[in-house]
Every structure is written in C-alpha cells, then in structure tokens.
Design a protein around this motif. Structure first.
Motif, PDB file in Angstrom:
ATOM      1  N   SER A 245      25.738  54.269  54.554  1.00 50.10           N
ATOM      2  CA  SER A 245      26.887  52.774  55.317  1.00 50.10           C
ATOM      3  C   SER A 245      27.594  53.231  55.159  1.00 50.10           C
ATOM      4  CB  SER A 245      25.333  51.793  54.415  1.00 50.10           C
ATOM      5  OG  SER A 245      24.529  52.197  54.770  1.00 50.10           O
ATOM      6  N   ASP A 246      28.774  52.682  56.174  1.00 45.76           N
ATOM      7  CA  ASP A 246      30.351  51.906  56.507  1.00 45.76           C
ATOM      8  C   ASP A 246      30.266  50.975  56.981  1.00 45.76           C
ATOM      9  OD1 ASP A 246      29.579  52.219  58.608  1.00 45.76           O
ATOM     10  OD2 ASP A 246      31.023  54.082  58.028  1.00 45.76           O
ATOM     11  N   PHE A 250      27.299  47.956  59.422  1.00 47.11           N
ATOM     12  CA  PHE A 250      27.103  46.745  59.307  1.00 47.11           C
ATOM     13  C   PHE A 250      27.463  45.929  60.097  1.00 47.11           C
ATOM     14  CE2 PHE A 250      27.939  43.473  56.202  1.00 47.11           C
ATOM     15  CZ  PHE A 250      26.765  42.827  55.614  1.00 47.11           C
ATOM     16  N   VAL A 251      28.610  46.173  60.771  1.00 43.36           N
ATOM     17  CA  VAL A 251      29.244  44.675  61.669  1.00 43.36           C
ATOM     18  C   VAL A 251      28.748  45.538  62.949  1.00 43.36           C
ATOM     19  CG1 VAL A 251      30.890  43.747  62.240  1.00 43.36           C
ATOM     20  CG2 VAL A 251      30.995  44.497  59.865  1.00 43.36           C
ATOM     21  N   GLY A 252      28.826  46.611  63.299  1.00 42.80           N
ATOM     22  CA  GLY A 252      29.182  47.136  64.696  1.00 42.80           C
ATOM     23  C   GLY A 252      30.595  48.079  64.995  1.00 42.80           C
ATOM     24  N   ALA A 253      29.860  48.414  66.161  1.00 44.54           N
ATOM     25  CA  ALA A 253      31.278  49.539  65.971  1.00 44.54           C
ATOM     26  C   ALA A 253      30.721  50.151  68.201  1.00 44.54           C
ATOM     27  CB  ALA A 253      30.954  50.900  65.765  1.00 44.54           C
ATOM     28  N   TYR A 254      31.689  50.532  68.575  1.00 43.07           N
ATOM     29  CA  TYR A 254      31.713  51.270  69.773  1.00 43.07           C
ATOM     30  C   TYR A 254      31.067  52.593  69.772  1.00 43.07           C
ATOM     31  CZ  TYR A 254      34.368  47.936  72.981  1.00 43.07           C
ATOM     32  OH  TYR A 254      34.884  46.645  73.647  1.00 43.07           O
ATOM     33  N   ILE A 320      21.231  47.197  47.957  1.00 45.43           N
ATOM     34  CA  ILE A 320      22.562  46.440  47.988  1.00 45.43           C
ATOM     35  C   ILE A 320      23.065  47.764  47.310  1.00 45.43           C
ATOM     36  CG2 ILE A 320      22.498  45.143  46.601  1.00 45.43           C
ATOM     37  CD1 ILE A 320      24.784  43.524  48.391  1.00 45.43           C
ATOM     38  N   ASN A 321      23.208  48.495  46.102  1.00 42.36           N
ATOM     39  CA  ASN A 321      23.881  48.890  45.081  1.00 42.36           C
ATOM     40  C   ASN A 321      23.671  50.836  45.745  1.00 42.36           C
ATOM     41  OD1 ASN A 321      21.202  48.811  44.193  1.00 42.36           O
ATOM     42  ND2 ASN A 321      21.774  49.447  42.377  1.00 42.36           N
ATOM     43  N   GLN A 327      33.629  49.614  50.418  1.00 46.49           N
ATOM     44  CA  GLN A 327      33.522  50.390  51.777  1.00 46.49           C
ATOM     45  C   GLN A 327      33.140  49.213  52.874  1.00 46.49           C
ATOM     46  OE1 GLN A 327      33.261  54.523  52.306  1.00 46.49           O
ATOM     47  NE2 GLN A 327      31.314  54.134  53.525  1.00 46.49           N
ATOM     48  N   ILE A 328      31.353  48.574  52.775  1.00 44.89           N
ATOM     49  CA  ILE A 328      30.809  48.752  54.065  1.00 44.89           C
ATOM     50  C   ILE A 328      30.971  47.107  54.506  1.00 44.89           C
ATOM     51  CG2 ILE A 328      28.550  47.767  54.539  1.00 44.89           C
ATOM     52  CD1 ILE A 328      27.521  49.791  52.482  1.00 44.89           C
ATOM     53  N   PHE A 329      31.646  46.105  53.571  1.00 43.66           N
ATOM     54  CA  PHE A 329      31.698  44.290  53.948  1.00 43.66           C
ATOM     55  C   PHE A 329      33.340  44.959  54.017  1.00 43.66           C
ATOM     56  CE2 PHE A 329      28.250  43.737  51.442  1.00 43.66           C
ATOM     57  CZ  PHE A 329      27.802  42.222  52.260  1.00 43.66           C
ATOM     58  N   GLY A 330      34.319  45.505  53.314  1.00 41.74           N
ATOM     59  CA  GLY A 330      35.497  45.004  53.908  1.00 41.74           C
ATOM     60  C   GLY A 330      36.478  44.409  53.867  1.00 41.74           C
TER      61      GLY A 330
END
Length: 684
Positions: A245-246, A250-254, A320-321, A327-330
């Motif tokens: 996961s990154d 978690f958020v989104g990407a192209y 979650i752990n 890395q995931i939340f940034g």
C-alpha cells in the motif's frame, strides 16, 4: 495495626472512572505548568496540547519523549492504585528477599516466609491480601516480578487499556504524581472543564465518539465485527492496508484506461466512413479515486447537505499496521490533528492533480457538488477564505463528520511499527478476548472439545510463554464451517495449530507439539498422516495436553431420532479398521462405505445403492434415507445424517450416511466382513 486495601477493588474503581474519559485534547492548567518544570530530573517543555520531555544521560545524547496532554490526565486516575502497589511491594520485601521474590513469581511461600508474613503488624485480611499479591499476579494484573523497580507499569497500563510498547511513560507519570495529589486533581479538573465547551455541528449519535480510533487486540477478538455493528446503518468506505500500500492506492492516481477515440490519419484529420467518425480503442490516463478521496468528498457533500445534525461518513482501515503508515498517509498525516470542533487544526495544500479532481467534484454539476450556500468560515482559527480554498481543492481539510477508524492485530505490531507522533493522533480502543457464547466445538474424530475451553487454556500457556497478550487467540480466530457449530479437524490444524506452532511456540517451549507416535521430537508434521490427512490421534494428544482428558467429550453418535426426541443410552465402543484405530461408529460406518465406493468406482449409483441397501435386520427408523441417497432426496433433519457430496460413474450426485449407531452398525460391519475386511472392537 496497619491495614492494606483490596487491590482488586482499587483496580476496578480506577478502571470504572477511567472508562468515562472521552480522550479529548485539553490544555494543562497553568498551575501545573508553573510547578512542574522537570519530571524525574528530565526537563519538560509544554505546547498547547502536548509536552516534550528531554531525557539525560543517553549515549546518543539527549532524547525527546513526546507526550499528548491526555497522558497526564490518564496518569492522575491511577495514583491511588500506584501508591497501594508500592506499599504492598515494601511489605513483600519484609517477607522475602529480592532474589527470592524474583524466583518466586506465581509460586508458593515457604513455611519460613509464611512465618515472616504472620509476624507483620497486619490484620488477618491484610495478610491474606499480601500473600495473594506475592503468589497470584493475576489478582493485581502484574506481569513483571515484584523485585523489579518498574513492576507497577503493567497493571497500570492494563487498567487503562493502553498499548504497552508506546505508552509506558503513563506509568512513570503516575509515579511522579502519586505524592502530588493537588497537581493530579488540577489536571483532572482542567480536562473536564475543557471537555464541556461547546462544538459546532456534530453528528448527533457520535458527539462523544472519537473521530479517529484504532480498535486493537489479539487476533480473532471481533474488532471488525464491533466496528461493523456500530457503523452498519451508516455509509462506510472500507480499505485494507498491506505491505504494498502507498499514497496512490490510498488517495488516488492517474491510471491507464481503454477509451474509444476518433481515428485520425497521418495528417491528423478525423477518418470518416459512411458519414460517421471511425472510432478506435486507445490507452488514455484517468485519475482514479481511492478510499481516502472517496470518503473525503462524500463527507464534505454530507456536511454541505446537512442541517443542524450531520450525517457521518466512515472510512474504515483494516489491518492498519500491515502497511507503512508514513508512506501511505504522506502529508495527510497533518490533517489527523483535529481541533475541538472536529475539523483539522492544520489544513494542507493539495497537489495539482488532486486539486483538479476535487475542484471538479465539488463544482456545480459535479458528483459531489457543495452548492452555493456552502460556508465554513471560522472553522479553522486564523484562516480567512477557507470556504473557497476547500471548494476549489487548493487545501485539504477534514470535516467533523469524517470518522476514520482502523483495526490492528497486536500480534502483527512488528510488521510496520507505528511511530509515536502518528499514534497520538488516534484514540485506542482495546477489544478484550471474551466468550461469544456460540457453543462452538472442535471436532476430534468421534469426540469433541469446547472451543472456548480450549481458547481459555491455550491463552494461559501463551501468556506464560510470551509474557504478553499480543499472541493470544480471540474467540473468532477460527470459525466453524458455514451453518455449523463444529470446527473440523482440518481447519483446526491448518489454522489454529499452525499459528500456534509457527508464530508462538516454535522458537521456545515446544513440548505441547510432542504428539508423534514414534518420536519425542516436537514437529508440526506429526499432525498429518502419510496420505496428508489429519492425524486424529495427534490432535487428541495436543488437546489433552492443553485442556485435560476430562474436557474431551464423546459426541452424540446416535443421530437424530425420527420422532425428534434425543437418543439415550449411547454406546461409545471404539473400533479399528483398515489400519486406523479409535474409530467411533459414525467414522467406522462411513469409512467402510467409502472404501467400497472407491474400490468400485466404475459402478453406477443404482448399483452401489443396491449393494449397500439395508436388510430387514435394521429397523426402518434407523435406515434414515438409506446408506446412499441422492442429494435432492435429502431434506429436513436428514441433512445432518449425511456427509460430503459424491458423484457416481453415471454422474448422479449423492451423499453417504454418517449416522451409524448401535442400531445399524452391525449391518455395515457384516458387510465389511463379507468383503474380507477385518473390523475389530477395541478395549479401553
């Protein structure tokens, strides 16, 4: 005459008071800050909602400990408990030396030690309490031996339901405040005064519910189930973290997608055919929203559309752990710092791609249009123009109806450690191991063991071996097959015993796994026969070692009575057949039939059914639907009388009778002998 207080009662009283605490941020009272400049010779500095303690004497130089203000409040609740623990320890040292207390643990006092105990100036009840303190650590929730200076840490953290690895400083604060009761009282009053202040619009049902909390505990305690029960009538977006996961997942990407576009020639002109544009499939890139962005947009939409009462939006993160949270939340990590009104204290700027996607979603006609009347001015202190900034996607700000909840198995804490700065932005809810009262059983041949009895006893051994609750089994660690209440031998070995071997005992005390017939070596493979079927005898040995022989019960072998009344007078005779021993009637009958079927696999269903038909010596009511019955003919209570589905050479789906009992077993034994097979009764 000195009198000791009942530690059990003090523990319960402190836990009851603490359970009423809602965990909100608060500002420490000025009196406390002015008087407390150091803690245990370490310098302390204060922020609004946290403090920093600078330690001394480390080889790496000064180290900082970051404490949320809640820790001071938590510590103040347990000062009475700490002081009484210290009294008990002081008196214990008059009964036995430090070295003896270390070795004694949960043992028994010698006669000399009992004489020393009885010589103390204590009443009889206090002497009883003191002996219990020394010899029964479970009474006061102790883990470390009482000869140690930090013996009080475990019981205090257990009472508060805190994660031991990260929050042990709470116990040190408790020790610091123990003789400063006025300061402890000031902290409590300050927190309670802060928590009474009003907030902006909040979800009515969840006003006292943490916006961000992690449900943690041993595997199988029902953490996900508890969350589901709370949120099942509300919108939920769920995701699961894992090592890959990154931020983008978690958020989104192209991401590349196939899209139909107009076909163009080498000059760039659209190709026409019969007056229509010719289309072609081509890879294009599209922004794909993931769990966080979906929940973020949905929560703001609900906020904009809500009236005086908001509707909540839940984002649930499982395991979650198991992912790298940093890395995931940034930079989203900053948003988790919520103000008293529930909004993020510190908005952050969105990157260009994310800003474009949010602006499009929030705009008029967008999927999550906020409308012209949307206004959140004043929700962030000192930030003018926050309404347009959020609406245009230029800044990210969590609304006070977005609840981010997560689950965490404490047995997996070492996978990706969660740093203290991240931890303090969450409330932590401990999910205890309890009896769910499902009355599940572990199948062991013709016998069975109560699942909760096994869980209780194996957890005692896990606690002794690991000195921790992290590796214990929860009630839901292993579940029966669908619509049943029995955990099969295969599932028990493959899921439960493999976990206990691989994750708990393999590198320590493996004596429970010495179940092999011809070797004293502890191995997991002893639970399987050479044909890769489970070894029933090995499972039984293991269960006996854990729960005792008296907790291994014989199952009801008689089957359901046709009139619905339970059978009486059960015969528990065991048999040997085809190299297997200790077979019940149920297992014996089934194995004889399956051996015959496997050796005559070319026969049709009708031929097999005829060969195995009951004769007149078996009463009709104990023939059930026959030794073999078509699937469609098996209904009602008879469904429990048959095993797994089989298919004959002529493609008929059927099942084999498993309810063999004292009224019909002689038939199948005689059938076996006619085939030249040996069946022997076993003697105890």
């Amino acid at each position: 005459m000195e009198q000791l207080k009942d530690l059990g009662q003090i523990y319960s009283h402190a836990a009851e008071k603490f359970n009423q605490y809602d965990g909100k941020d608060f500002i420490l009272p000025s009196e406390f800050k002015e008087r407390v400049k150091e803690i245990n010779t370490n310098t302390i500095t204060y922020n609004d909602f946290s403090a920093v303690i600078q330690t001394k004497g480390s080889q790496r130089g000064a180290l900082n400990i970051f404490l949320p203000n809640q820790w001071f409040y938590i510590a103040s609740y347990f000062t009475d408990y700490y002081k009484e623990l210290v009294r008990y320890r002081s008196l214990s040292l008059q009964v036995a030396s430090k070295e003896r207390l270390k070795a004694l643990g949960n043992g028994t006092l010698t006669e000399q030690e009992k004489d020393a105990l009885n010589s103390l100036d204590l009443n009889e009840e206090s002497k009883s309490f003191l002996e219990k303190f020394i010899t029964d650590y479970s009474w006061w929730h102790g883990a470390k031996t009482i000869d140690r200076g930090d013996f009080y840490v475990s019981p205090i953290l257990t009472c508060a339901g805190l994660v031991n690895a990260s929050q042990s400083f709470v116990a040190d604060l408790c020790a610091f405040l123990a003789d400063k009761q006025d300061l402890a009282t000031a902290v409590v009053k300050g927190a309670e005064a802060d928590s009474s202040e009003g907030q902006l619009r909040l979800c009515k049902e969840f006003k006292k519910t943490p916006l961000q909390q992690i449900f943690y505990g041993a595997p199988g305690t029902g953490k996900s189930y508890e969350i589901n029960e709370i949120t099942k009538t509300y919108p939920v977006i769920r995701t699961t973290f894992h090592p890959d996961s990154d931020y983008s997942t978690f958020v989104g990407a192209y991401k590349p997608v196939m899209t139909q576009v107009n076909l163009r020639d080498v000059s760039g002109h659209i190709v026409m055919e019969n007056g229509k544009c010719v289309k072609e499939e081509r890879i294009t890139y599209k922004y794909v929203k993931q769990a966080f962005l979906k929940a973020y947009l949905a929560s703001w939409k609900k906020y904009a559309d809500g009236g005086e009462t908001l509707n909540p939006q839940f984002l649930i993160i499982e395991e979650i752990n198991r992912g790298n949270c940093a890395q995931i939340f940034g930079d989203l990590f900053q948003l988790l710092d919520r103000a008293d009104n529930g909004f993020s204290t510190y908005p952050i700027e969105a990157d260009t791609d994310l800003q474009t996607e949010i602006s499009k979603a929030f705009s008029e006609g967008g999927e999550f249009s906020l409308g012209e009347e949307f206004n959140i001015e004043g929700v962030v202190s000192g930030y003018s123009g926050i309404t347009e900034a959020v609406k245009e996607g230029r800044v990210l700000l969590l609304p006070n109806n977005l609840y981010i909840w997560a689950t965490m198995n404490t047995s997996d804490q070492s996978l990706f450690p969660i740093d203290s700065a991240f931890k303090r932005r969450w409330d932590w809810k401990y999910v205890k191991i309890t009896d769910a009262k499902k009355e599940w059983k572990i199948k062991c041949g013709s016998e069975e063991c109560d699942w909760w009895t096994f869980v209780t006893e194996i957890n005692k051994k896990i606690a002794k071996e690991t000195s921790s609750d992290d590796k214990k089994l929860g009630y839901f660690f292993c579940k029966p097959d669908k619509n049943g209440n029995t955990i099969s031998e295969d599932k028990f070995v493959g899921k439960v015993l493999f976990y206990l071997w691989n994750d708990v005992f393999k590198d320590s005390d493996t004596s429970l796994f010495k179940v092999g017939e011809y070797t004293e070596e502890a191995t997991f493979e002893a639970f399987y026969n050479d044909d890769n079927t489970v070894n029933i005898e090995a499972i039984r040995k293991y269960l006996v070692a854990v729960v005792g022989d008296n907790n291994i019960k014989s199952g009801n072998e008689e089957g359901p009575s046709p009139d619905g009344n339970p059978s009486n007078g059960i015969d528990y005779t065991k048999y040997s057949f085809n190299g297997e021993t200790r077979l019940s009637k149920k297992d014996l009958g089934y194995k004889i039939v399956m051996k015959y079927i496997n050796e005559h696999s070319d026969k049709t269903f009708e031929e097999l059914q005829k060969d195995l038909a009951f004769d007149e010596r078996v009463d009709n009511k104990y023939r059930y639907k026959g030794v073999l019955a078509k699937v469609e003919d098996i209904n009602g209570s008879y469904q429990d009388c048959f095993g797994d589905e089989q298919t004959s050479s002529d493609s008929v789906n059927y099942k084999v009778l498993t309810w063999w009992n004292k009224y019909n077993i002689d038939f199948i034994i005689n059938f076996a002998k006619k085939q030249g097979w040996s069946v022997e009764k076993e003697t105890e």
